[in-house]
Design a protein around this motif. Structure first.
Motif, short mmCIF file in Angstrom:
data_model
loop_
_atom_site.label_atom_id
_atom_site.label_comp_id
_atom_site.label_asym_id
_atom_site.label_seq_id
_atom_site.Cartn_x
_atom_site.Cartn_y
_atom_site.Cartn_z
N ALA A 165 0.83 -1.21 0.00
CA ALA A 165 0.00 0.00 0.00
C ALA A 165 0.86 1.25 0.00
CB ALA A 165 -0.93 -0.01 1.21
N ALA A 166 1.94 1.25 0.80
CA ALA A 166 2.83 2.41 0.84
C ALA A 166 3.52 2.62 -0.50
CB ALA A 166 3.85 2.23 1.96
N LEU A 167 3.94 1.54 -1.15
CA LEU A 167 4.57 1.67 -2.46
C LEU A 167 3.57 2.15 -3.52
CD1 LEU A 167 6.81 -1.53 -2.49
CD2 LEU A 167 7.62 0.84 -2.63
N ALA A 168 2.32 1.73 -3.39
CA ALA A 168 1.28 2.21 -4.31
C ALA A 168 1.12 3.72 -4.19
CB ALA A 168 -0.04 1.50 -4.04
N ALA A 169 1.19 4.23 -2.98
CA ALA A 169 1.10 5.68 -2.77
C ALA A 169 2.34 6.38 -3.33
CB ALA A 169 0.94 5.98 -1.28
N ALA A 170 3.52 5.79 -3.09
CA ALA A 170 4.76 6.39 -3.59
C ALA A 170 4.79 6.44 -5.11
CB ALA A 170 5.97 5.60 -3.06
N HIS A 171 4.10 5.52 -5.76
CA HIS A 171 4.01 5.53 -7.22
C HIS A 171 3.43 6.85 -7.74
CE1 HIS A 171 3.59 3.80 -11.25
NE2 HIS A 171 2.42 4.40 -11.31
N PHE A 172 2.57 7.46 -6.92
CA PHE A 172 1.96 8.74 -7.29
C PHE A 172 2.64 9.91 -6.58
CE2 PHE A 172 -1.24 5.52 -8.18
CZ PHE A 172 -1.55 5.84 -9.49
N GLU A 173 3.89 9.67 -6.19
CA GLU A 173 4.77 10.69 -5.61
C GLU A 173 4.23 11.26 -4.30
OE1 GLU A 173 5.75 13.53 -8.67
OE2 GLU A 173 7.10 12.09 -9.64
N LEU A 174 3.63 10.37 -3.50
CA LEU A 174 3.17 10.76 -2.17
C LEU A 174 4.14 10.23 -1.11
CD1 LEU A 174 -0.65 9.97 -2.41
CD2 LEU A 174 0.39 12.23 -2.24
N PRO A 175 4.40 10.99 -0.07
CA PRO A 175 5.15 10.43 1.05
C PRO A 175 4.31 9.33 1.72
CG PRO A 175 5.04 12.83 1.18
CD PRO A 175 4.04 12.40 0.15
N ALA A 176 4.92 8.19 1.97
CA ALA A 176 4.19 7.06 2.55
C ALA A 176 5.08 6.33 3.54
CB ALA A 176 3.73 6.11 1.46
N ILE A 177 4.46 5.86 4.61
CA ILE A 177 5.19 5.13 5.66
C ILE A 177 4.42 3.87 5.99
CG2 ILE A 177 6.13 5.21 7.99
CD1 ILE A 177 6.22 8.25 7.78
N ALA A 178 5.08 2.72 5.87
CA ALA A 178 4.54 1.44 6.32
C ALA A 178 5.00 1.21 7.75
CB ALA A 178 5.01 0.31 5.41
N LEU A 179 4.05 0.90 8.63
CA LEU A 179 4.34 0.73 10.05
C LEU A 179 4.04 -0.71 10.47
CD1 LEU A 179 2.48 3.96 11.22
CD2 LEU A 179 4.97 3.68 11.16
N SER A 180 5.00 -1.37 11.12
CA SER A 180 4.81 -2.75 11.55
C SER A 180 5.39 -2.95 12.94
CB SER A 180 5.48 -3.73 10.58
OG SER A 180 4.95 -3.60 9.27
N GLN A 181 4.68 -3.73 13.75
CA GLN A 181 5.14 -4.09 15.09
C GLN A 181 5.67 -5.52 15.06
OE1 GLN A 181 5.38 -2.52 18.45
NE2 GLN A 181 6.64 -4.37 18.34
N ALA A 182 6.97 -5.67 15.15
CA ALA A 182 7.58 -7.00 15.13
C ALA A 182 7.36 -7.69 16.46
CB ALA A 182 9.07 -6.88 14.83
N PHE A 183 7.35 -9.02 16.42
CA PHE A 183 7.32 -9.81 17.65
C PHE A 183 7.99 -11.14 17.37
CE2 PHE A 183 3.43 -10.92 15.45
CZ PHE A 183 3.33 -12.30 15.61
N ASP A 184 8.37 -11.84 18.42
CA ASP A 184 9.09 -13.10 18.28
C ASP A 184 8.35 -14.17 19.05
OD1 ASP A 184 10.93 -15.06 17.81
OD2 ASP A 184 12.41 -14.35 19.25
N GLY A 185 7.69 -15.05 18.31
CA GLY A 185 6.96 -16.14 18.94
C GLY A 185 5.56 -15.74 19.35
N PRO A 186 4.75 -16.69 19.79
CA PRO A 186 3.36 -16.41 20.19
C PRO A 186 3.31 -15.42 21.35
CG PRO A 186 3.77 -18.77 20.01
CD PRO A 186 5.10 -18.10 19.94
#
Length: 262
Positions: free
Chosen positions: A115-136
């Motif tokens: 989704a962020a790359l789709a926005a950048a395709h139209f020259e918009l600033p975009a940030i993908a945000l993810s919360q990493a975790f390790d294990g259940p």
């Protein structure tokens, strides 16, 4: 950071995902106007896929909130090209917050990043945000909530004039234990192989991956930054050319072709 006029928020986990609510809260701190276009259900792993050959249901879920029966990239296209904003643009696109890191080989499959790359395709600033975790573990966005505003404020002056895409991953643990922000590169090698297993009876199977995070050792890798307790920030581009290989063979070089005997 000066308050923005309008932010678009999307994700790949769906309109009811708790991570989307986290991103919405951030957007309301940063902008006067927030619009949400998110998938109606979980569309993880769809990268930049578009629903070009089927109807795209779009239903309202509150003020300036819409559920899209398609992919995360569909959501961005709907927001940018639909009649809802009458051609008005966005200052920033936030995608997430994804529950689970989008690191190493996973970046190319991620709907959050797509989704962020789709926005950048139209020259918009975009940030993908993810919360990493390790294990259940129980869903916990406390690290993201503690640091995401500071991360966006840090990245905003670096956006350039023609859009950008930042892939941001937050480490799991105590918010006060975060070591800082580290600019990283996407380094492959975490996914060792695909894994296909039966899902119940009949012909149903489930696809997953065998992962080995320890296989990635580049000190500037995104996954290593997470292991070291840093927020990982990777700049991504929409182009896919292998510039190193292209330089080796010669950009613009031409060669004759000879038909091979059958």
């Amino acid at each position: 950071m000066k308050k923005l006029s309008r932010i678009l928020v999307t994700n790949d986990d769906g309109i009811d995902a708790p991570g989307l609510a986290v991103a919405e809260r951030l957007a309301r701190q940063l902008a006067d106007e927030v619009w949400v276009f998110a998938p109606s259900g979980n569309r993880s792993g769809t990268a930049q896929a578009l629903s070009l050959h089927e109807a795209l249901p779009i239903t309202q879920h509150g003020r300036q909130r819409y559920a899209v029966g398609g992919t995360p990239a569909d959501c961005v296209m709907a927001a940018l090209g639909g009649p809802w904003l009458a051609g008005a643009g966005f200052d920033l696109v936030l995608s997430g917050v994804n529950w689970g890191g989008n690191l190493s080989d996973s970046v190319m499959y991620s709907g959050t990043v797509g989704a962020a790359l789709a926005a950048a395709h139209f020259e918009l600033p975009a940030i993908a945000l993810s919360q990493a975790f390790d294990g259940p573990t129980e869903i916990d966005f406390s690290v993201t909530e503690a640091w995401m505003a500071a991360v966006v404020a840090t990245l905003w002056p670096m956006r350039g004039d023609h859009g950008c895409c930042w892939n941001v991953n937050f480490p799991f643990g105590a918010a006060e234990a975060v070591a800082g922000l580290r600019f990283t590169r996407q380094v492959g090698g975490m996914i060792r192989s695909p894994e296909v297993a039966r899902a119940g009876q009949g012909a149903d199977y489930k696809l997953s991956f065998v992962r080995d995070p320890a296989a990635v050792t580049d000190p500037c890798a995104d996954s290593v930054a997470i292991r070291d307790g840093f927020v990982s920030v990777t700049p991504l581009i929409r182009e896919r050319s292998d510039e190193t290989r292209l330089a080796a063979v010669g950009a613009g070089r031409e060669m004759p072709l000879t038909k091979q005997a059958r």
